[in-house]
Motif scaffolding. Structure first.
Motif, PDB file in Angstrom:
ATOM      1  N   THR A 289       0.895  -1.114  -0.098  1.00 20.54           N
ATOM      2  CA  THR A 289       0.117  -0.001   0.110  1.00 20.54           C
ATOM      3  C   THR A 289       0.759   1.157   0.278  1.00 20.54           C
ATOM      4  O   THR A 289       2.090   1.332   0.574  1.00 20.54           O
ATOM      5  CB  THR A 289      -1.015   0.148   1.118  1.00 20.54           C
TER       6      THR A 289
ATOM      7  N   LEU B 192      -0.432   7.160   1.608  1.00 26.93           N
ATOM      8  CA  LEU B 192      -1.794   7.501   1.670  1.00 26.93           C
ATOM      9  C   LEU B 192      -2.945   6.439   1.901  1.00 26.93           C
ATOM     10  O   LEU B 192      -3.810   6.815   2.694  1.00 26.93           O
ATOM     11  CB  LEU B 192      -2.373   8.255   0.426  1.00 26.93           C
ATOM     12  N   GLU B 193      -2.786   5.285   1.154  1.00 29.12           N
ATOM     13  CA  GLU B 193      -3.788   4.138   1.468  1.00 29.12           C
ATOM     14  C   GLU B 193      -3.370   3.552   2.669  1.00 29.12           C
ATOM     15  O   GLU B 193      -4.578   3.412   3.443  1.00 29.12           O
ATOM     16  CB  GLU B 193      -3.310   3.415   0.357  1.00 29.12           C
ATOM     17  N   HIS B 194      -2.233   3.543   3.015  1.00 29.59           N
ATOM     18  CA  HIS B 194      -2.041   2.851   4.567  1.00 29.59           C
ATOM     19  C   HIS B 194      -2.563   3.993   5.579  1.00 29.59           C
ATOM     20  O   HIS B 194      -3.267   3.311   6.577  1.00 29.59           O
ATOM     21  CB  HIS B 194      -0.653   3.199   4.810  1.00 29.59           C
ATOM     22  N   ALA B 195      -2.561   5.025   5.714  1.00 30.04           N
ATOM     23  CA  ALA B 195      -3.233   5.962   6.400  1.00 30.04           C
ATOM     24  C   ALA B 195      -4.679   6.053   6.407  1.00 30.04           C
ATOM     25  O   ALA B 195      -5.337   5.940   7.544  1.00 30.04           O
ATOM     26  CB  ALA B 195      -2.801   7.418   6.245  1.00 30.04           C
ATOM     27  N   ARG B 196      -5.298   5.753   5.130  1.00 32.10           N
ATOM     28  CA  ARG B 196      -6.584   5.848   5.014  1.00 32.10           C
ATOM     29  C   ARG B 196      -7.324   4.269   5.565  1.00 32.10           C
ATOM     30  O   ARG B 196      -8.349   4.450   6.555  1.00 32.10           O
ATOM     31  CB  ARG B 196      -7.229   5.987   3.760  1.00 32.10           C
ATOM     32  N   LEU B 197      -6.478   3.270   5.541  1.00 33.04           N
ATOM     33  CA  LEU B 197      -6.924   2.235   5.924  1.00 33.04           C
ATOM     34  C   LEU B 197      -6.966   2.266   7.824  1.00 33.04           C
ATOM     35  O   LEU B 197      -7.887   1.537   8.259  1.00 33.04           O
ATOM     36  CB  LEU B 197      -6.095   1.093   5.549  1.00 33.04           C
TER      37      LEU B 197
ATOM     38  N   ARG C 112      -7.028   4.780   9.675  1.00 35.46           N
ATOM     39  CA  ARG C 112      -8.317   5.650   9.972  1.00 35.46           C
ATOM     40  C   ARG C 112      -9.585   5.040   9.824  1.00 35.46           C
ATOM     41  O   ARG C 112     -10.365   5.045  10.731  1.00 35.46           O
ATOM     42  CB  ARG C 112      -8.283   7.042   9.361  1.00 35.46           C
ATOM     43  N   LEU C 113      -9.781   4.218   8.846  1.00 35.13           N
ATOM     44  CA  LEU C 113     -11.113   3.603   8.570  1.00 35.13           C
ATOM     45  C   LEU C 113     -11.005   2.471   9.602  1.00 35.13           C
ATOM     46  O   LEU C 113     -12.150   2.458  10.477  1.00 35.13           O
ATOM     47  CB  LEU C 113     -10.978   3.029   7.354  1.00 35.13           C
TER      48      LEU C 113
ATOM     49  N   HIS D  54      -3.678   8.225  14.945  1.00 36.92           N
ATOM     50  CA  HIS D  54      -3.556   9.540  14.546  1.00 36.92           C
ATOM     51  C   HIS D  54      -2.127  10.137  14.744  1.00 36.92           C
ATOM     52  O   HIS D  54      -1.357  10.591  13.888  1.00 36.92           O
ATOM     53  CB  HIS D  54      -4.736  10.478  14.932  1.00 36.92           C
TER      54      HIS D  54
END
Length: 297
Positions: A2, A5-10, A12-13, A63
């Motif tokens: 990943t 950005l995708e890592h951070a999105r996952l 947080r999700l 975060h």
């Protein structure tokens, strides 16, 4: 692999979903416990309340962990995830003690379980919601390797067992086996305590800079030695911080090489390790070996 950005999105999700599920289950189980007075349901409510606290801590920790490295934290902030895992272990262990005390008190002074079938409906709903969250967490762990989400997932897997046990206890109570409710509550408390120990051990290992598994380290050395021009490799050191692996090693190179060539070979070795382990940040130190000493030139 990943992207950042995708890592951070996952991450947080996963953490936001965990908080949402915990809050939903707190409300549902509080109503069911108020109607039934079940010790097993109290165990589930206590665990869900602590889920809410630990999931919120997890959200804040992730975060913080996603913040980039700065002048005061050159290795980033990834260990915030492991600190969150330790906090989860403490909260989970505390919940186990509270449930045990309540179960022992109910064994001394038995009471019938009220409205068991309403509670059964709540537990079935809890099981479905927990399974959905675990599926999401499994996807995130597979993609990111997050220690915080892994600890949270371990907790929710114990919740799955806990809710299954509560379901059995409530069904039996519905058929008149009221004393089993307290025994199930006591057994659940022991299982929760065991889960807390598991989470604490994993988080403690990261905080204490425990090395990566020996097979991984050996493979890294083999990858480095497989680069043309490398005579050998030694003094491999590894540690984990959040989603990052920090790797340091010494390469043995012919002493007659120019600085530019030696630097290029070192970069190739670092790239070879990074290609196999995308989470690894590799620092290579080149050791010059004279031809007579190496016996290979």
């Amino acid at each position: 692999m990943t992207t950042s950005l995708e890592h951070a999105r996952l991450l947080r999700l996963a953490t936001r979903a965990s908080v949402a599920v915990a809050c939903t289950l707190i409300i549902a189980k509080a109503i069911a416990w108020w109607l039934s007075g079940s010790v097993s349901m109290l165990a589930g409510l206590t665990d869900s309340a602590l889920d809410g606290i630990t999931s919120l801590l997890n959200l804040l920790a992730v975060h913080y962990a996603l913040r980039p490295a700065d002048d005061d934290h050159r290795y980033g902030h990834g260990k915030a995830e492991s600190l969150s895992g330790m906090a989860q272990a403490l909260f989970i262990g505390g919940s186990a003690v509270l449930i045990s005390l309540q179960a022992i008190e109910r064994l001394k002074h038995p009471e019938p379980v009220g409205a068991p079938w309403i509670s059964i409906g709540v537990i079935i709903f809890s099981l479905a919601l927990t399974v959905a969250l675990l599926m999401l967490q499994h996807r995130v762990i597979k993609a990111t390797g997050s220690n915080a989400v892994r600890a949270d997932s371990l907790h929710y897997r114990s919740d799955l067992m806990l809710n299954g046990s509560i379901l059995v206890a409530l069904v039996l109570a519905g058929f008149g086996w009221h004393s089993l409710d307290a025994w199930f509550g006591l057994g659940i408390a022991v299982y929760i305590l065991w889960s807390a120990v598991q989470i604490a051990r994993e988080s403690f290992a990261v905080l204490m800079d425990e090395e990566l598994p020996p097979d991984v380290s050996q493979h890294m050395l083999e990858l480095a030695c497989g680069v043309p021009g490398v005579l050998g490799a030694h003094d491999l050191r590894t540690r984990i911080s959040g989603n990052h692996w920090f790797v340091q090693l010494h390469l043995e190179l012919p002493g007659e090489l120019t600085l530019s060539v030696a630097h290029g070979i070192s970069d190739q070795a670092a790239d070879a390790i990074h290609a196999a382990y995308p989470r690894a940040e590799v620092l290579v130190h080149a050791d010059p070996i004279r031809a007579a000493a190496s016996g290979k030139l």
